[in-house]
Design a protein around this motif. Structure first.
Motif, PDB file in Angstrom:
ATOM      1  N   SER A   1      -2.159  -3.569  -6.377  1.00 50.71           N
ATOM      2  CA  SER A   1      -2.547  -2.588  -5.363  1.00 50.71           C
ATOM      3  C   SER A   1      -4.037  -2.286  -5.462  1.00 50.71           C
ATOM      4  CB  SER A   1      -1.749  -1.286  -5.541  1.00 50.71           C
ATOM      5  OG  SER A   1      -2.064  -0.690  -6.786  1.00 50.71           O
TER       6      SER A   1
ATOM      7  N   SER B   1       0.841  -1.194   0.000  1.00 53.14           N
ATOM      8  CA  SER B   1       0.000   0.000   0.000  1.00 53.14           C
ATOM      9  C   SER B   1       0.870   1.235   0.000  1.00 53.14           C
ATOM     10  CB  SER B   1      -0.914   0.010   1.223  1.00 53.14           C
ATOM     11  OG  SER B   1      -0.169   0.069   2.410  1.00 53.14           O
ATOM     12  N   TYR B   2       0.409   2.281  -0.690  1.00 53.70           N
ATOM     13  CA  TYR B   2       1.140   3.542  -0.727  1.00 53.70           C
ATOM     14  C   TYR B   2       0.167   4.624  -1.165  1.00 53.70           C
ATOM     15  CZ  TYR B   2       1.360   2.239  -5.667  1.00 53.70           C
ATOM     16  OH  TYR B   2       1.042   1.835  -6.936  1.00 53.70           O
ATOM     17  N   SER B   3       0.537   5.859  -0.967  1.00 56.73           N
ATOM     18  CA  SER B   3      -0.262   6.983  -1.455  1.00 56.73           C
ATOM     19  C   SER B   3       0.654   7.923  -2.193  1.00 56.73           C
ATOM     20  CB  SER B   3      -0.930   7.719  -0.286  1.00 56.73           C
ATOM     21  OG  SER B   3       0.036   8.245   0.591  1.00 56.73           O
TER      22      SER B   3
ATOM     23  N   ASP C   1      -5.519   0.954  -4.639  1.00 53.59           N
ATOM     24  CA  ASP C   1      -5.341   2.331  -4.184  1.00 53.59           C
ATOM     25  C   ASP C   1      -6.508   3.242  -4.568  1.00 53.59           C
ATOM     26  OD1 ASP C   1      -4.937   2.573  -6.880  1.00 53.59           O
ATOM     27  OD2 ASP C   1      -2.796   3.042  -6.731  1.00 53.59           O
TER      28      ASP C   1
END
Length: 256
Positions: A200, A19-21, A202
């Motif tokens: 992902s 996970s990332y933003s 997202d």
């Protein structure tokens, strides 16, 4: 620049977290002795492109250092690239500070050792027997193309740089400061699958994911010399290897 969340994805080509933003920002460059400020995470990956025994990623990256500089994500292949016998620089670029810290720690251990065996013993103490055995296996498979002495030379000459940067953003151009003459090889692992939405969740739209992939391709091919190579993950299978012209004309990363 993508900021990383917590869980790591397991698998032979996992190079980023689950996970990332994409928060606003640019590239962050670290030297070998800079403090990244997180726990080091050493990542083992498969060392072959597809099933071809002559497509060993460590040898491909190491041999590319004879032609110029190399850009690689932060897993065990980055350590192999840094051992290449050529004089090209090695730029380690990743979305994960933890993986950058892992590679940085492993390479820094080579600075205080007089020989390869002592280095691997320290790697074992610091990062465990499984990771040290993984490096030993990679070295035994590709030893003719690798050099502990060249790893130490790169350390002395500060020819290894570490970047936290989104390779699908304009910030990727920061890498040009360390590779002004172009790049002979790029190893991008499976970042393409994250940007495309394959691994992902997202919440990005299809058009946003495709735009990221288009920028990703443009940035990576823009780094490459015309005789360079690109190694990257694909949507469902093993690593793929492209020449510059093949990457330009035939590589069409597609979002889900």
């Amino acid at each position: 620049m993508f900021r990383i969340g917590g869980l790591s994805i397991s698998g032979s080509h996992s190079g980023v977290s689950s996970s990332y933003s994409d928060s606003a920002g640019g590239a962050t460059r670290y030297g070998l002795h800079d403090n990244i400020g997180c726990r080091a995470n050493t990542t083992k990956v498969s060392d072959f492109v597809g099933s071809k025994s002559n497509n060993a990623i460590p040898s491909l990256l190491a041999n590319a250092t004879h032609k110029g500089d190399v850009v690689t994500v932060a897993n065990s292949m980055a350590v192999m690239a840094a051992m290449g016998r050529g004089h090209g620089k090695v730029v380690v670029s990743d979305l994960s500070d933890a993986h950058l810290a892992g590679v940085k720690s492993v390479i820094a251990l080579a600075e205080k050792n007089h020989n390869q065996d002592g280095w691997l013993k320290d790697v074992k103490k610091e990062h465990g027997s499984s990771y040290a055995s993984h490096l030993s296996l990679l070295i035994s498979r590709n030893g003719d193309d690798l050099s502990f002495e060249q790893l130490q030379r790169r350390i002395r000459n500060q020819d290894i740089a570490f970047y936290h940067v989104d390779l699908a953003s304009s910030s990727a151009s920061e890498i040009e400061k360390d590779t002004p003459h172009g790049v002979s090889a790029v190893y991008a692992s499976n970042i393409e699958m994250y940007l495309g939405g394959f691994l992902s969740k997202d919440g990005k739209s299809f058009s946003e994911r495709q735009q990221s992939l288009d920028s990703f391709k443009e940035n990576l091919t823009g780094m490459l010399k015309h005789d360079g190579i690109l190694i990257h993950g694909n949507t469902m299978g093993p690593m793929e290897l492209h020449s510059y012209h093949d990457a330009i004309n035939n590589w069409q990363p597609a979002a889900t």
